[in-house]
Enzyme design. Sequence first.
Site, short mmCIF file in Angstrom:
data_model
loop_
_atom_site.label_atom_id
_atom_site.label_comp_id
_atom_site.label_asym_id
_atom_site.label_seq_id
_atom_site.Cartn_x
_atom_site.Cartn_y
_atom_site.Cartn_z
CD GLU A 83 -2.55 -1.15 2.72
OE1 GLU A 83 -2.55 -0.14 3.45
OE2 GLU A 83 -3.05 -2.24 3.05
CE LYS A 93 5.02 5.07 7.09
NZ LYS A 93 4.82 6.42 7.54
CG ASP A 127 3.74 12.59 5.05
OD1 ASP A 127 3.67 12.21 6.24
OD2 ASP A 127 4.61 13.38 4.64
CE1 TYR A 142 -3.72 2.34 9.19
CE2 TYR A 142 -3.50 4.14 7.62
CZ TYR A 142 -3.39 3.65 8.91
OH TYR A 142 -2.92 4.46 9.91
CE LYS A 186 9.89 7.18 6.76
NZ LYS A 186 9.02 8.12 7.47
CB CYS A 230 14.70 48.26 9.17
SG CYS A 230 13.62 48.00 7.76
CB CYS A 263 13.07 52.40 7.32
SG CYS A 263 12.87 51.45 8.84
CB CYS A 292 11.38 46.99 10.89
SG CYS A 292 11.21 48.76 10.56
CB CYS A 318 9.42 50.63 7.80
SG CYS A 318 10.34 49.50 6.75
S1 IVH Z 1 -0.70 0.28 8.71
C1 IVH Z 1 -0.45 -1.98 12.53
N1 IVH Z 1 -0.97 1.36 6.33
O1 IVH Z 1 2.12 5.19 8.95
C2 IVH Z 1 -0.57 -1.24 11.26
N2 IVH Z 1 -0.13 2.71 8.09
O2 IVH Z 1 4.25 4.21 11.36
C3 IVH Z 1 -0.31 0.17 11.42
N3 IVH Z 1 0.33 5.03 7.44
O3 IVH Z 1 0.85 5.68 12.11
C4 IVH Z 1 -0.43 1.03 10.29
N4 IVH Z 1 -0.30 4.84 5.35
O4 IVH Z 1 -0.49 6.63 10.28
C5 IVH Z 1 -0.58 1.55 7.61
N5 IVH Z 1 -1.29 2.20 4.20
C6 IVH Z 1 -0.92 2.39 5.46
C7 IVH Z 1 -0.46 3.64 5.93
C8 IVH Z 1 -0.05 3.76 7.26
C9 IVH Z 1 0.18 5.66 6.27
C10 IVH Z 1 0.86 5.66 8.67
C11 IVH Z 1 0.04 5.40 9.88
C12 IVH Z 1 0.96 4.92 10.96
C13 IVH Z 1 2.31 5.13 10.32
C14 IVH Z 1 3.17 3.92 10.59
#
Ligand code: IVH
Length: 687
Positions: free
Chosen positions: A113, A115, A117, A223, A310, A404, A407, A422, A427
């Site tokens: 999946e 991740k 943000d 998720y 990551k 500044c 001025c 300032c 100014c």
């Molecule tokens: S699974 C036990 N799936 O990443 C399973 N986490 O450090 C826990 N996150 O705090 C999370 N996308 O906020 C999972 N597709 C995804 C995610 C995801 C983002 C975040 C989540 C969690 C952090 C993991």
Amino acid sequence: MSTDPARRVAALVEQLNEHNYRYYVLAQPSISDQQYDALLAELAQLEDAHPELRRPDSPTQRVGGKATGDFATVRHATPMLSLENSYSQDAIQAFDARVRRALPGEEVRYVAELKLDGVALSLLYQDSHLMRAVTRGDGIQGDDITANARAIGAIPLRLRQPSIDCEVRGEVYLLRQDFAALNRQRESDGESLFANPRNATAGSLKLQDPRLVAARRLRLAAYWLRTDRVRATRHWDHLRILRDWGLPTNPEARCCPDLEAVWAYFREFGQRRDELPYEIDGVVIKVDDLDQQRRLGFTAKSPRFAMAYKFQARQANTRLLDIQVQVGRTGAVTPVAVLEPVPLGGSTISRATLHNEDEIRRKDIRIGDTVVLEKGGDVIPKIVAFVPAARPADARPFAFPEDCPACAAPLVRDPDEAVERCENPACPAQLKRRLEHYASRQAMNIEGLGPAVAEQLVHHALVRDVGDLYSLSPDELRGLERLAEKSADKLIKAIGSSTARSFDRVLFALGIRHVGTTVARTLAAKMGSMERLRQATPEELAALPDIGPKIAGAIQDFLAAPDTSNLLEKLAAAGVQLRSGVGDDAMDSARDGDTSPRPQAEASYFAGKTVVLTGTLAGITRDEAAARIRALGGTVTGSVSARTDVVVAGDKAGSKLDRARELDVEVIGTEQFRAHLQAAGMDPETG
Ligand code: IVH
């Protein structure tokens, strides 16, 4: 269309929920936002007329309207753990080997999946109704933000499947475009910007007013699912079930039969990262089989069945050519790095903020250095460090100016923030910024008064404050560079017509610290005039909604400043609106892109309508209500006939309401009535 209100309400709720599902879960909306809003308005109106038909899970009930206050702390049923992070293929290989060792001879499949943000959220559903939403907090306990979660359109208040008890976890996040729009708004409101979508999301979930949360357009990607209601064997099935129940999931999840497929997924999204409409910082790999997940279990901190992989932060090296300082509208002086242009994460970077003096000193960054630029989800890339090996002998430490740059007034360090300021009200750099702000679209909306013209007006000493704009002569303007005769006349006209802007916009336009559009609107509504505002005590101001001691102090500082009286006199003499209830366009219309001046009588819902009042209207007497409707261009009559356009029905409305129904006349309740007054700047609480 059903004429039985109960049936119509039920049909509308169902339709609206279906459209929500198509929009957020299927990403295939079948009606426009406008059509959706029209259905919602119809439902609100019916519920207003028949309060007994209003249900807590109605789409109209997403925002309760009450401030949330402090959030209660709630313990999670099972801890919300985080994932172990890895940055290398080796680490993922090691993870895979560990998994297989623990499951000898078994086939192992993964789900990959994105991740996202954002911010993790736990949602509790009972009998298919959203009961509670809790942030991750420290993983053991988090904040109960249910009222805010209800305001998020992507989170269903009721699941599409009946009788479900479950807990759902997912990521709340913002689309890049919604994040950018939010920051644009904040910029023009004079508020600090969010560094990235994640910060903006976290900040949004902690807002004290669910209505503000609703406006932030937060998204959800679910998720994780815990329930006794279905017997799924695979995580992959859980994702499908979540969708079927009406919870949005990220569409890019993929079933990966082996590590090869995981690498391919990772590579693909490493490349597509900048094209996605939201920020991701890697991918998540999960063992698909739920029984295998259970047997693998958890360490103290994270599940053994999942791992985050990551992306490397996007970095680039470039030369720091210079450090300049910028003077803002309120006098804050910030250092800005001037860089040799370098491509990074989809755009070319030539400037980066260095925030403040402390930061430059802490990182020991010098002019001439080769610096490392990094771009996370942040709007503006950060300078993380300099490259020691590349430091030239003549690299020059930056000396923060004591005065500044515009001025020469001595800079004063703001004790609250690590900011040099300032404090010279005259100014030229500040004045230029104040002029730009005063003329901006959401403020006085003076077309033709942009940065270049502001610069010239200041440079030629034609204005000393925004009040002087109104005494500029065409001759004076014609002398300015790049301002042809025609545009000089146009500008004079635009300045002249700005006197019609409503008082709330004037208050915003003055550029008082911490006074954005919202605070300006509150001040205009609650104080009513500049005169009244000047008499207000700090305590009185601080007691107003959205205004705390900090803002109250800033307002008082502005009003007490030696030049303010003079400025306000000039504005008054020019005919600028210094009281509420007059002036043409309130700030909302400009926000919607409609900047044409509109006389209030035309803009109001009541203009040209024949209105009948019946029942007790909460918070306003019948006479007051009638006076306001008349002021907004409506006619108030005593009995309902075929010529009646609207009946406003309060509590214990009797035969007039029955008659309105018979004649199929539009009926609105107290809440809607007040909303219409408020939209026209005539809220009974404040008028
Ligand atoms: S699974 C036990 N799936 O990443 C399973 N986490 O450090 C826990 N996150 O705090 C999370 N996308 O906020 C999972 N597709 C995804 C995610 C995801 C983002 C975040 C989540 C969690 C952090 C993991």
